[in-house]
Scaffold this active site. Structure first.
Site, mmCIF file in Angstrom:
data_model
loop_
_atom_site.group_PDB
_atom_site.id
_atom_site.type_symbol
_atom_site.label_atom_id
_atom_site.label_comp_id
_atom_site.label_asym_id
_atom_site.label_seq_id
_atom_site.Cartn_x
_atom_site.Cartn_y
_atom_site.Cartn_z
ATOM 1 N N GLU A 1 -2.619 12.720 5.070
ATOM 2 C CA GLU A 1 -3.708 12.232 5.928
ATOM 3 C C GLU A 1 -4.277 10.980 5.294
ATOM 4 O O GLU A 1 -4.288 10.840 4.055
ATOM 5 C CB GLU A 1 -4.807 13.296 6.049
ATOM 6 N N CYS B 1 -8.200 15.942 10.025
ATOM 7 C CA CYS B 1 -9.311 15.641 10.941
ATOM 8 C C CYS B 1 -9.195 14.291 11.612
ATOM 9 O O CYS B 1 -9.810 14.084 12.664
ATOM 10 C CB CYS B 1 -10.633 15.717 10.176
ATOM 11 N N ASN C 1 -5.530 19.823 15.661
ATOM 12 C CA ASN C 1 -5.583 20.043 14.209
ATOM 13 C C ASN C 1 -6.329 21.333 13.902
ATOM 14 O O ASN C 1 -5.760 22.405 13.928
ATOM 15 C CB ASN C 1 -6.218 18.845 13.502
ATOM 16 N N GLU C 2 -7.639 21.216 13.644
ATOM 17 C CA GLU C 2 -8.411 22.437 13.346
ATOM 18 C C GLU C 2 -9.299 22.744 14.534
ATOM 19 O O GLU C 2 -10.517 22.661 14.437
ATOM 20 C CB GLU C 2 -9.267 22.221 12.101
HETATM 21 O O1 AHR Z 1 -7.657 18.141 4.073
HETATM 22 C C1 AHR Z 1 -8.941 17.699 4.381
HETATM 23 C C2 AHR Z 1 -9.404 18.206 5.718
HETATM 24 O O2 AHR Z 1 -9.532 19.590 5.697
HETATM 25 C C3 AHR Z 1 -8.487 17.961 6.871
HETATM 26 O O3 AHR Z 1 -8.643 16.705 7.401
HETATM 27 C C4 AHR Z 1 -8.905 19.012 7.859
HETATM 28 O O4 AHR Z 1 -7.857 19.407 8.702
HETATM 29 C C5 AHR Z 1 -9.453 20.115 7.011
HETATM 30 O O5 AHR Z 1 -10.700 20.493 7.411
#
Ligand code: AHR
Length: 660
Positions: free
Chosen positions: A48, A247, A378-379
């Site tokens: 990321e 994120c 993603n989340e």
């Molecule tokens: O890895 C850091 C963050 O943790 C990522 O962006 C997210 O997916 C998770 O909350």
């Protein structure tokens, strides 16, 4: 047969242990008892653009704010010299002509000699790392309004000593935008250099995409990636690379989400956005963190191919980050998001006759990238997520039934929210469910048996983001202590044992800049010139490069070793090179000795290779001392089909033996 080998094991063990304790003290690795196939994707990496992972990180561009598109257009730049008067340098906007990259800088220069009128770029965090004898490529886009300016470029160290210099005389006088570059060599090194551009002469020059790259990029690609960082990934031989997050996929709001189509094609047409980690944490402000997308989806796919990893893109599912705005696309307006996913598959796999395949081919990759996995969101969580997941599933599976779809199970692996999503996703027939856990070392130890009871049929698990977080009082790279890594190692034996269910796993986040991080711990720490692997890195690497092809039973007293007497174990066979690999973790404060008895194997080599990683719980690696916790390999003599292994206090131990 089994009785006989157990008897031998007992006899050998007898020299170490009393007969009554023997059942507990022998780890029986039965190669004939498969626990499931190990997926080639089992151990991968999560990438990321966080902690200066992409811009200021693997993307080797050294100029910060090269296109003047940051919120403050001159951020990263300062004006130099007494021949620059008010209004001589102007940031102009051509929004109507170039929406993706509207701003540029106009320099109106009068009678300036070198050193009298210029600009300095400070580089990303802490300056630019410059290597002696390396070539640097300066390039820009320019338009001559009134020809007559020559550019003198130079790298200088903190004392203003010149490290290397070049001259560029803009050649194109058509009054249109043109590109030009000049290479120069650095004669000395510096960790925190700055870049000066001096204007000489008389004239008016428009400038954009002012760029400086080192020549030693990964695979020598022009305007490519930082080779030392990518090498760390290649060394792990990851089964997959997940990108672009995290994120940043979701965005603070939907406008801030990651849109892959805006990250391909000529770099000057890739529209910059603010990186969400710019403002995410009040205690770690990063006002100069933006995504230029010089590293975009084409480059991610290419990177995956380079390091032999399956590409695993994650796309926005019509939901912005639920910790931020939680902005939601109404279901009847979701089509463009789904179309983005369908088009991405075509971009990766389609041939030149398809709309998006043609784009990939035009970017220089005629062969398909063979995309097999795609993440939806993603989340994300809640019933809204399930509704959107269903819509994606229906459309993608109808057109591309073979693409494995990965779905989110939220942020918390033990909550109601998780159980709701897990149930719903299994009901819709999800291929793979992504679980995330940033938890204490104790959680990881306790959860080493988490997957022992998971249903072997149905959805597979992707441990998509995880890291053991020690107490919140420690910050930055101090969090990457052995205590965290050993807990992850113990947990990973549980993932390996349950390879029948867990098909993918990746530590997160991957990279962090020592001067520009937002989130810690992280797997690999870097500064402008150097890189080091944390203890966690070495654990990930050892599991990955020794993943084997088949999980096999490893039992102590008839049970999987998952915390009894502080011990954890898993075993795999590698039928590509006829090797049996046993991984063990001792979380006790004292050394323990165990006998490993191999069964279900005709013949074993007499020598095995033993790899040990050990240390005190608070030990860690640093930039100055990167080898405090590293694997140490030695040869271990076997006694027939038995090995006696001393597991040092707080250690990870791996035994590899060839079999016939
Ligand atoms: O890895 C850091 C963050 O943790 C990522 O962006 C997210 O997916 C998770 O909350």
């Amino acid at each position: 047969m089994k009785y006989k080998s157990n008897l031998i094991a007992l006899l050998i063990a007898g020299t170490f242990f009393s007969a009554s304790a023997q059942q507990q003290e022998v780890i029986v690795v039965n190669a004939a008892k498969s626990e499931g196939k190990i997926s080639p994707t089992m151990w991968g990496v999560f990438f990321e653009d966080i902690n200066m992972g992409a811009d200021g990180g693997i993307y080797a561009e050294m100029v910060k704010n090269r296109s003047f598109e940051f919120l403050k257009p001159m951020m990263g730049w300062s004006v130099k010299g007494d021949k620059i008067r008010e209004g001589d340098l102007l940031v102009l906007n051509r929004q109507d002509a170039h929406l993706a990259n509207p701003r540029f800088l106009r320099a109106s220069i009068k009678d300036a000699a070198k050193g009298q009128a210029g600009l300095t770029n400070e580089g990303f965090k802490g300056g630019m790392g410059i290597k002696k004898d390396l070539e640097y490529e300066f390039s820009l886009m320019y338009r001559q309004q009134n020809p007559g300016i020559t550019l003198h470029v130079e790298l200088v160290d903190e004392q203003n000593n010149v490290l290397g210099a070049g001259v560029l005389k803009p050649a194109d006088v058509s009054g249109k935008w043109a590109k030009q570059e000049v290479n120069f060599r650095a004669t000395s090194a510096a960790v925190k250099a700055k870049f000066n551009i001096w204007f000489e002469g008389n004239g008016v020059l428009d400038m954009d995409m002012i760029s400086l790259f080192p020549a030693d990029t990964w695979k020598g690609r022009k305007k490519g990636m930082r080779a030392d960082m990518i090498q760390m990934l290649a060394d792990m031989k990851p089964g997959f690379i997940r990108f672009p997050g995290g994120c940043i996929v979701e965005g603070i709001d939907l406008a801030n989400r990651y849109q892959w189509k805006k990250t391909i094609g000529p770099i000057e047409d890739r529209q910059l956005i603010m990186n969400r980690w710019n403002v995410e944490f009040a205690h770690r402000p990063s006002p100069d963190y933006f995504q230029t997308f010089g590293l975009g989806f084409f480059e991610y796919f290419q990177l995956a191919e380079d390091i032999g990893a399956e590409p695993l893109p994650i796309l926005n599912c019509g939901m912005a980050c639920q910790y931020n705005t939680a902005e939601l696309v109404p279901l009847d307006q979701l089509d463009p998001y789904i179309q983005d996913a369908l088009d991405l598959i075509e971009f990766a796999n389609g041939d030149a006759s398809s709309e998006w395949g043609k784009v990939r081919v035009s970017m220089g990759h005629a062969e398909p990238f063979n995309l097999k996995y795609l993440g939806v969101g993603n989340e994300n969580w809640g019933p809204q997520y399930i509704e959107r997941a269903k819509a994606f599933q229906k459309a993608i599976k109808a057109k591309y039934p073979k693409i494995n779809l990965i779905y989110s199970s939220g942020t918390d692996p033990d909550s109601e929210r998780f159980h709701f999503l897990d149930k719903e996703l299994r009901t819709i027939g999800a291929d793979i469910i992504d679980e995330h856990y940033y938890r204490s070392p104790e959680w990881f130890l306790k959860n080493a048996s988490r997957y022992d009871s998971y249903d072997r049929k149905g959805a597979k698990v992707f441990a998509g983001e995880y890291a053991a977080h020690i107490d919140g009082k420690t910050v930055g790279s101090n969090r990457n202590v052995w205590q965290a890594a050993i807990a992850e190692a113990a947990f990973m034996t549980g993932l390996e044992r349950n390879a029948a269910v867990v098909n993918m796993a990746s530590y997160a986040p991957l990279f962090a800049n020592t001067e520009g991080w937002q989130w810690a711990p992280d797997l690999i720490w870097v500064d402008n010139l150097s890189v080091y692997g944390t203890p966690n890195y070495y654990i990930q690497k050892l599991f990955s490069i020794n993943k084997g092809t088949q999980a096999t039973s490893a039992l102590a007293g008839g049970q999987a070793l998952s915390g009894q007497q502080g011990l954890y174990a898993s075993a795999v066979l590698n039928d590509l090179n006829n090797e049996v690999i046993v991984k063990m973790v001792n979380t006790n404060e004292t050394e323990q000795t165990r006998q490993v008895a191999f069964e279900g194997i005709k013949k074993l080599a007499t020598d095995g290779s033993l790899t040990i990683v050990k240390g005190n719980l608070r030990d860690r690696n640093t930039m100055e001392n990167p080898s405090v916790i590293v694997p140490v390999e030695s040869i271990l003599k076997l006694k027939g089909k038995n090995a006696i292994i001393k597991l040092p206090a707080n250690s990870f131990v791996m035994l590899k033996v060839k079999y016939k």
